[in-house]
Write a protein that holds these residues in place. Sequence first.
Motif, PDB file in Angstrom:
ATOM      1  N   GLU A 142       0.829  -1.203   0.000  1.00  0.00           N
ATOM      2  CA  GLU A 142       0.000   0.000   0.000  1.00  0.00           C
ATOM      3  C   GLU A 142       0.866   1.257   0.000  1.00  0.00           C
ATOM      4  O   GLU A 142       0.558   2.233  -0.706  1.00  0.00           O
ATOM      5  CB  GLU A 142      -0.950   0.008   1.203  1.00  0.00           C
ATOM      6  N   VAL A 143       1.950   1.258   0.762  1.00  0.00           N
ATOM      7  CA  VAL A 143       2.877   2.397   0.791  1.00  0.00           C
ATOM      8  C   VAL A 143       3.505   2.586  -0.586  1.00  0.00           C
ATOM      9  O   VAL A 143       3.606   3.711  -1.087  1.00  0.00           O
ATOM     10  CB  VAL A 143       3.962   2.191   1.873  1.00  0.00           C
ATOM     11  N   ILE A 144       3.895   1.483  -1.213  1.00  0.00           N
ATOM     12  CA  ILE A 144       4.477   1.562  -2.557  1.00  0.00           C
ATOM     13  C   ILE A 144       3.461   2.133  -3.539  1.00  0.00           C
ATOM     14  O   ILE A 144       3.790   2.985  -4.374  1.00  0.00           O
ATOM     15  CB  ILE A 144       4.977   0.171  -3.007  1.00  0.00           C
ATOM     16  N   GLU A 145       2.220   1.689  -3.442  1.00  0.00           N
ATOM     17  CA  GLU A 145       1.184   2.180  -4.349  1.00  0.00           C
ATOM     18  C   GLU A 145       0.893   3.658  -4.105  1.00  0.00           C
ATOM     19  O   GLU A 145       0.715   4.432  -5.052  1.00  0.00           O
ATOM     20  CB  GLU A 145      -0.097   1.348  -4.198  1.00  0.00           C
ATOM     21  N   ARG A 175       3.612   5.579  -5.668  1.00  0.00           N
ATOM     22  CA  ARG A 175       3.462   5.572  -7.133  1.00  0.00           C
ATOM     23  C   ARG A 175       2.419   6.598  -7.576  1.00  0.00           C
ATOM     24  O   ARG A 175       2.626   7.344  -8.532  1.00  0.00           O
ATOM     25  CB  ARG A 175       3.061   4.187  -7.632  1.00  0.00           C
ATOM     26  N   GLN A 176       1.318   6.671  -6.845  1.00  0.00           N
ATOM     27  CA  GLN A 176       0.261   7.602  -7.225  1.00  0.00           C
ATOM     28  C   GLN A 176       0.656   9.052  -6.970  1.00  0.00           C
ATOM     29  O   GLN A 176       0.313   9.931  -7.753  1.00  0.00           O
ATOM     30  CB  GLN A 176      -1.036   7.269  -6.481  1.00  0.00           C
ATOM     31  N   LYS A 177       1.366   9.308  -5.875  1.00  0.00           N
ATOM     32  CA  LYS A 177       1.748  10.684  -5.536  1.00  0.00           C
ATOM     33  C   LYS A 177       2.911  11.188  -6.373  1.00  0.00           C
ATOM     34  O   LYS A 177       2.900  12.318  -6.856  1.00  0.00           O
ATOM     35  CB  LYS A 177       2.105  10.780  -4.051  1.00  0.00           C
ATOM     36  N   GLU A 178       3.935  10.352  -6.506  1.00  0.00           N
ATOM     37  CA  GLU A 178       5.153  10.795  -7.163  1.00  0.00           C
ATOM     38  C   GLU A 178       5.255  10.338  -8.612  1.00  0.00           C
ATOM     39  O   GLU A 178       6.090  10.840  -9.358  1.00  0.00           O
ATOM     40  CB  GLU A 178       6.377  10.293  -6.377  1.00  0.00           C
ATOM     41  N   GLY A 179       4.430   9.365  -9.006  1.00  0.00           N
ATOM     42  CA  GLY A 179       4.492   8.854 -10.362  1.00  0.00           C
ATOM     43  C   GLY A 179       5.728   8.009 -10.623  1.00  0.00           C
ATOM     44  O   GLY A 179       6.087   7.787 -11.777  1.00  0.00           O
ATOM     45  N   MET A 180       6.386   7.568  -9.566  1.00  0.00           N
ATOM     46  CA  MET A 180       7.601   6.770  -9.712  1.00  0.00           C
ATOM     47  C   MET A 180       7.454   5.471  -8.917  1.00  0.00           C
ATOM     48  O   MET A 180       6.736   5.411  -7.922  1.00  0.00           O
ATOM     49  CB  MET A 180       8.818   7.547  -9.212  1.00  0.00           C
ATOM     50  N   ILE A 181       8.173   4.454  -9.389  1.00  0.00           N
ATOM     51  CA  ILE A 181       8.149   3.162  -8.724  1.00  0.00           C
ATOM     52  C   ILE A 181       9.581   2.764  -8.384  1.00  0.00           C
ATOM     53  O   ILE A 181      10.460   2.815  -9.236  1.00  0.00           O
ATOM     54  CB  ILE A 181       7.517   2.080  -9.623  1.00  0.00           C
ATOM     55  N   ASP A 182       9.788   2.357  -7.156  1.00  0.00           N
ATOM     56  CA  ASP A 182      11.079   1.812  -6.734  1.00  0.00           C
ATOM     57  C   ASP A 182      11.014   0.299  -6.984  1.00  0.00           C
ATOM     58  O   ASP A 182      10.530  -0.468  -6.166  1.00  0.00           O
ATOM     59  CB  ASP A 182      11.317   2.113  -5.253  1.00  0.00           C
ATOM     60  N   PHE A 183      11.518  -0.113  -8.148  1.00  0.00           N
ATOM     61  CA  PHE A 183      11.391  -1.509  -8.550  1.00  0.00           C
ATOM     62  C   PHE A 183      12.161  -2.454  -7.637  1.00  0.00           C
ATOM     63  O   PHE A 183      11.742  -3.596  -7.433  1.00  0.00           O
ATOM     64  CB  PHE A 183      11.840  -1.688 -10.009  1.00  0.00           C
ATOM     65  N   LEU A 184      13.254  -2.004  -7.079  1.00  0.00           N
ATOM     66  CA  LEU A 184      13.997  -2.855  -6.148  1.00  0.00           C
ATOM     67  C   LEU A 184      13.176  -3.126  -4.888  1.00  0.00           C
ATOM     68  O   LEU A 184      13.138  -4.247  -4.373  1.00  0.00           O
ATOM     69  CB  LEU A 184      15.336  -2.207  -5.786  1.00  0.00           C
ATOM     70  N   VAL A 214       9.885  -2.996  -4.673  1.00  0.00           N
ATOM     71  CA  VAL A 214       8.768  -3.856  -5.072  1.00  0.00           C
ATOM     72  C   VAL A 214       9.236  -5.307  -5.141  1.00  0.00           C
ATOM     73  O   VAL A 214       8.566  -6.225  -4.667  1.00  0.00           O
ATOM     74  CB  VAL A 214       8.172  -3.409  -6.429  1.00  0.00           C
ATOM     75  N   SER A 215      10.412  -5.511  -5.727  1.00  0.00           N
ATOM     76  CA  SER A 215      10.959  -6.859  -5.860  1.00  0.00           C
ATOM     77  C   SER A 215      11.222  -7.487  -4.491  1.00  0.00           C
ATOM     78  O   SER A 215      10.875  -8.656  -4.259  1.00  0.00           O
ATOM     79  CB  SER A 215      12.254  -6.820  -6.668  1.00  0.00           C
ATOM     80  N   ARG A 216      11.803  -6.730  -3.569  1.00  0.00           N
ATOM     81  CA  ARG A 216      12.074  -7.247  -2.222  1.00  0.00           C
ATOM     82  C   ARG A 216      10.774  -7.619  -1.509  1.00  0.00           C
ATOM     83  O   ARG A 216      10.683  -8.665  -0.872  1.00  0.00           O
ATOM     84  CB  ARG A 216      12.845  -6.217  -1.398  1.00  0.00           C
ATOM     85  N   VAL A 217       9.785  -6.753  -1.614  1.00  0.00           N
ATOM     86  CA  VAL A 217       8.506  -7.017  -0.943  1.00  0.00           C
ATOM     87  C   VAL A 217       7.807  -8.220  -1.589  1.00  0.00           C
ATOM     88  O   VAL A 217       7.216  -9.049  -0.895  1.00  0.00           O
ATOM     89  CB  VAL A 217       7.604  -5.760  -0.959  1.00  0.00           C
ATOM     90  N   ALA A 218       7.891  -8.343  -2.909  1.00  0.00           N
ATOM     91  CA  ALA A 218       7.272  -9.480  -3.600  1.00  0.00           C
ATOM     92  C   ALA A 218       7.932 -10.797  -3.183  1.00  0.00           C
ATOM     93  O   ALA A 218       7.245 -11.805  -2.961  1.00  0.00           O
ATOM     94  CB  ALA A 218       7.361  -9.294  -5.107  1.00  0.00           C
ATOM     95  N   VAL A 219       9.250 -10.798  -3.065  1.00  0.00           N
ATOM     96  CA  VAL A 219       9.955 -11.999  -2.616  1.00  0.00           C
ATOM     97  C   VAL A 219       9.542 -12.337  -1.185  1.00  0.00           C
ATOM     98  O   VAL A 219       9.280 -13.501  -0.851  1.00  0.00           O
ATOM     99  CB  VAL A 219      11.487 -11.810  -2.734  1.00  0.00           C
ATOM    100  N   GLU A 220       9.480 -11.318  -0.343  1.00  0.00           N
ATOM    101  CA  GLU A 220       9.053 -11.532   1.040  1.00  0.00           C
ATOM    102  C   GLU A 220       7.632 -12.089   1.088  1.00  0.00           C
ATOM    103  O   GLU A 220       7.327 -12.990   1.883  1.00  0.00           O
ATOM    104  CB  GLU A 220       9.141 -10.213   1.819  1.00  0.00           C
TER     105      GLU A 220
END
Length: 152
Positions: free
Chosen positions: A81-84, A87-96, A98-104
């Motif tokens: 939710e924080v990542i999303e 993304r909505q506020k800044e228009g940017m995604i920290d892919f690293l 996202v990847s760490r959280v997805a693995v977790e």
Amino acid sequence: MKRTLTALTLGLVCGVCAHFAWFGLRHPQPIGDFDSQLAWMKKDLHLNSAQLARIRSLHEQSKPRMVALARDVARVRRQFEVIEDQRQKEGMIDFLKVSRVAVEQRVIDNKCMDSARELVAATAAVLNPRQRDQYLSLLSPAIQAAAGGAFN
């Protein structure tokens, strides 16, 4: 004509009342708490007192682990939710990130599945063959969904 309408109306009212009364008597009560679930299992699977006590013990033993896993699942959801929000506020995604959280999340999902699988197996071991078949048939939709990756 008046008698016909009265008879039809009375018949309709009686039919509706009978319909709701039949479903009210046949409709299972919602199962909300653990004791209700155990009572349902005892009735539906025809468990004896020793089986019921053992199943209660198995579930109580697994509860701390399940609660900890639920806490981990909630924490990972909050991270997404924080990542999303970012993304909505800044228009940017920290892919690293996202990847760490997805693995977790995958690791936690696997732990959840392993814990559930262990609890189902331990519960099934307490049951006789007929009860076990019925128990596993009740759980088969969830087992198939999990095997198909619905929880991953």
